[in-house]
Motif scaffolding. Structure first.
Motif, PDB file in Angstrom:
ATOM      1  N   GLU A 156      -3.564  10.010   2.286  1.00  0.00           N
ATOM      2  CA  GLU A 156      -4.428   8.966   1.740  1.00  0.00           C
ATOM      3  C   GLU A 156      -4.063   7.606   2.342  1.00  0.00           C
ATOM      4  O   GLU A 156      -4.948   6.806   2.681  1.00  0.00           O
ATOM      5  N   ALA A 157      -2.770   7.339   2.505  1.00  0.00           N
ATOM      6  CA  ALA A 157      -2.336   6.077   3.102  1.00  0.00           C
ATOM      7  C   ALA A 157      -2.827   5.953   4.544  1.00  0.00           C
ATOM      8  O   ALA A 157      -3.286   4.888   4.972  1.00  0.00           O
ATOM      9  N   LEU A 158      -2.750   7.040   5.287  1.00  0.00           N
ATOM     10  CA  LEU A 158      -3.205   7.021   6.681  1.00  0.00           C
ATOM     11  C   LEU A 158      -4.717   6.821   6.774  1.00  0.00           C
ATOM     12  O   LEU A 158      -5.209   6.120   7.653  1.00  0.00           O
ATOM     13  N   ARG A 159      -5.458   7.452   5.857  1.00  0.00           N
ATOM     14  CA  ARG A 159      -6.904   7.272   5.862  1.00  0.00           C
ATOM     15  C   ARG A 159      -7.274   5.818   5.548  1.00  0.00           C
ATOM     16  O   ARG A 159      -8.214   5.265   6.098  1.00  0.00           O
ATOM     17  N   GLN A 160      -6.501   5.183   4.641  1.00  0.00           N
ATOM     18  CA  GLN A 160      -6.743   3.787   4.313  1.00  0.00           C
ATOM     19  C   GLN A 160      -6.468   2.886   5.517  1.00  0.00           C
ATOM     20  O   GLN A 160      -7.065   1.805   5.659  1.00  0.00           O
ATOM     21  N   LEU A 161      -5.594   3.334   6.415  1.00  0.00           N
ATOM     22  CA  LEU A 161      -5.284   2.579   7.622  1.00  0.00           C
ATOM     23  C   LEU A 161      -6.321   2.793   8.722  1.00  0.00           C
ATOM     24  O   LEU A 161      -6.241   2.180   9.788  1.00  0.00           O
ATOM     25  N   GLY A 162      -7.286   3.689   8.469  1.00  0.00           N
ATOM     26  CA  GLY A 162      -8.374   3.861   9.411  1.00  0.00           C
ATOM     27  C   GLY A 162      -8.286   5.060  10.326  1.00  0.00           C
ATOM     28  O   GLY A 162      -9.122   5.220  11.222  1.00  0.00           O
ATOM     29  N   TYR A 163      -7.294   5.917  10.120  1.00  0.00           N
ATOM     30  CA  TYR A 163      -7.180   7.111  10.955  1.00  0.00           C
ATOM     31  C   TYR A 163      -8.198   8.159  10.513  1.00  0.00           C
ATOM     32  O   TYR A 163      -8.518   8.271   9.331  1.00  0.00           O
ATOM     33  N   THR A 164      -8.693   8.926  11.466  1.00  0.00           N
ATOM     34  CA  THR A 164      -9.706   9.945  11.182  1.00  0.00           C
ATOM     35  C   THR A 164      -9.058  11.145  10.487  1.00  0.00           C
ATOM     36  O   THR A 164      -7.836  11.342  10.587  1.00  0.00           O
ATOM     37  N   PRO A 165      -9.865  11.965   9.797  1.00  0.00           N
ATOM     38  CA  PRO A 165      -9.308  13.166   9.164  1.00  0.00           C
ATOM     39  C   PRO A 165      -8.562  14.066  10.139  1.00  0.00           C
ATOM     40  O   PRO A 165      -7.504  14.613   9.815  1.00  0.00           O
ATOM     41  N   GLY A 166      -9.089  14.219  11.350  1.00  0.00           N
ATOM     42  CA  GLY A 166      -8.417  15.060  12.337  1.00  0.00           C
ATOM     43  C   GLY A 166      -7.069  14.505  12.762  1.00  0.00           C
ATOM     44  O   GLY A 166      -6.090  15.242  12.918  1.00  0.00           O
ATOM     45  N   GLU A 167      -7.004  13.181  12.955  1.00  0.00           N
ATOM     46  CA  GLU A 167      -5.747  12.539  13.342  1.00  0.00           C
ATOM     47  C   GLU A 167      -4.714  12.685  12.226  1.00  0.00           C
ATOM     48  O   GLU A 167      -3.531  12.950  12.489  1.00  0.00           O
ATOM     49  N   VAL A 168      -5.161  12.514  10.989  1.00  0.00           N
ATOM     50  CA  VAL A 168      -4.244  12.635   9.844  1.00  0.00           C
ATOM     51  C   VAL A 168      -3.671  14.042   9.757  1.00  0.00           C
ATOM     52  O   VAL A 168      -2.461  14.234   9.613  1.00  0.00           O
ATOM     53  N   ALA A 169      -4.542  15.054   9.856  1.00  0.00           N
ATOM     54  CA  ALA A 169      -4.086  16.440   9.758  1.00  0.00           C
ATOM     55  C   ALA A 169      -3.123  16.783  10.882  1.00  0.00           C
ATOM     56  O   ALA A 169      -2.105  17.464  10.674  1.00  0.00           O
ATOM     57  N   GLU A 170      -3.414  16.309  12.091  1.00  0.00           N
ATOM     58  CA  GLU A 170      -2.554  16.595  13.245  1.00  0.00           C
ATOM     59  C   GLU A 170      -1.169  15.982  13.052  1.00  0.00           C
ATOM     60  O   GLU A 170      -0.147  16.603  13.312  1.00  0.00           O
ATOM     61  N   ALA A 171      -1.129  14.726  12.570  1.00  0.00           N
ATOM     62  CA  ALA A 171       0.147  14.043  12.376  1.00  0.00           C
ATOM     63  C   ALA A 171       0.983  14.705  11.292  1.00  0.00           C
ATOM     64  O   ALA A 171       2.185  14.939  11.464  1.00  0.00           O
ATOM     65  N   LEU A 172       0.356  15.045  10.160  1.00  0.00           N
ATOM     66  CA  LEU A 172       1.105  15.625   9.050  1.00  0.00           C
ATOM     67  C   LEU A 172       1.622  17.021   9.358  1.00  0.00           C
ATOM     68  O   LEU A 172       2.584  17.476   8.753  1.00  0.00           O
ATOM     69  N   ASN A 173       0.988  17.688  10.312  1.00  0.00           N
ATOM     70  CA  ASN A 173       1.473  19.007  10.696  1.00  0.00           C
ATOM     71  C   ASN A 173       2.752  18.915  11.522  1.00  0.00           C
ATOM     72  O   ASN A 173       3.439  19.916  11.711  1.00  0.00           O
ATOM     73  N   LYS A 174       3.089  17.708  12.007  1.00  0.00           N
ATOM     74  CA  LYS A 174       4.233  17.550  12.901  1.00  0.00           C
ATOM     75  C   LYS A 174       5.420  16.848  12.259  1.00  0.00           C
ATOM     76  O   LYS A 174       6.462  16.698  12.893  1.00  0.00           O
ATOM     77  N   VAL A 175       5.261  16.399  11.018  1.00  0.00           N
ATOM     78  CA  VAL A 175       6.363  15.658  10.400  1.00  0.00           C
ATOM     79  C   VAL A 175       7.055  16.504   9.329  1.00  0.00           C
ATOM     80  O   VAL A 175       6.416  17.269   8.616  1.00  0.00           O
TER      81      VAL A 175
END
Length: 205
Positions: A156-175
């Motif tokens: 939710e924080a990343l989406r508020q920063l303007g990242y797309t759903p795909g970018e958010v999912a990709e990032a969270l899969n790597k952390v």
């Protein structure tokens, strides 16, 4: 039944591509994910097909992988979800990402897609969660418990920063969300890790 179409990429459009087979050009609707994966104009391509027949005509939907087509067909089986919404979801998320979203009940990620309200998202999760359970391998299973709640906060924080759903999912899969020695880490730490991942593949300031 049509299985796939193999031919030369004649033209790419915003919502699909024209594939030339012999002397015939077939327009095939594609998700943005499939459009990115499609070869350049003039090159040969194979797209897996779903033919949708209606009173006003026939429409071809194409996918670069059988898994994406299967996910599209699952989405269409959900009451109220049409091809436009299904393609919108597959444009935002790769099939593997969508599997994890449904398996974890991540309604918020689905509502980030244009045209998907909370009720639609809840219905998609409810109707597809059990059906898709066997499609998710052990390596792809969502992280449960507190880790899942933490990831949702970070998403939710990343989406508020303007990242797309795909970018958010990709990032969270790597952390990572936990350490064997220290236990679950904080939202702030995961958010910083996700931003580092996004920074490597983005020109955002």
């Amino acid at each position: 039944m049509l299985e796939f179409l193999e031919g030369r990429v004649e033209e790419k459009r915003a919502d699909g591509a024209v594939i030339r087979v012999g002397g015939i050009g077939f327009f095939v609707h594609l998700s943005s994910q499939s459009l990115k994966a499609l070869p350049s104009r003039g090159e040969m391509a194979r797209v897996f097909l779903h033919l949708l027949l209606r009173e006003d005509g026939a429409t071809l939907y194409g996918f670069t992988t059988p898994l994406e087509r299967e996910m599209f067909q699952h989405l269409l089986s959900v009451n109220g979800v049409g091809p436009r919404v299904a393609m919108g979801i597959l444009s935002a998320y790769r099939p593997e990402q969508l599997l994890r979203i449904v398996a974890s009940g991540d309604v918020e990620s689905l509502t980030a897609v244009s045209g998907v309200g909370k009720k639609y998202a809840q219905r998609i999760v409810l109707e597809l969660k059990d059906r898709m359970a066997g499609m998710v391998s052990g390596a792809e299973m969502p992280r449960g418990g507190e880790g899942t709640d933490l990831l949702r906060e970070v998403a939710e924080a990343l989406r508020q920063l303007g990242y797309t759903p795909g970018e958010v999912a990709e990032a969270l899969n790597k952390v990572p969300v936990a350490s064997e020695e220290e236990g679950t880490i904080t939202v702030e730490e995961v958010l910083k890790s996700a931003l580092r991942v996004l920074g490597k593949g983005s020109n955002r300031g």
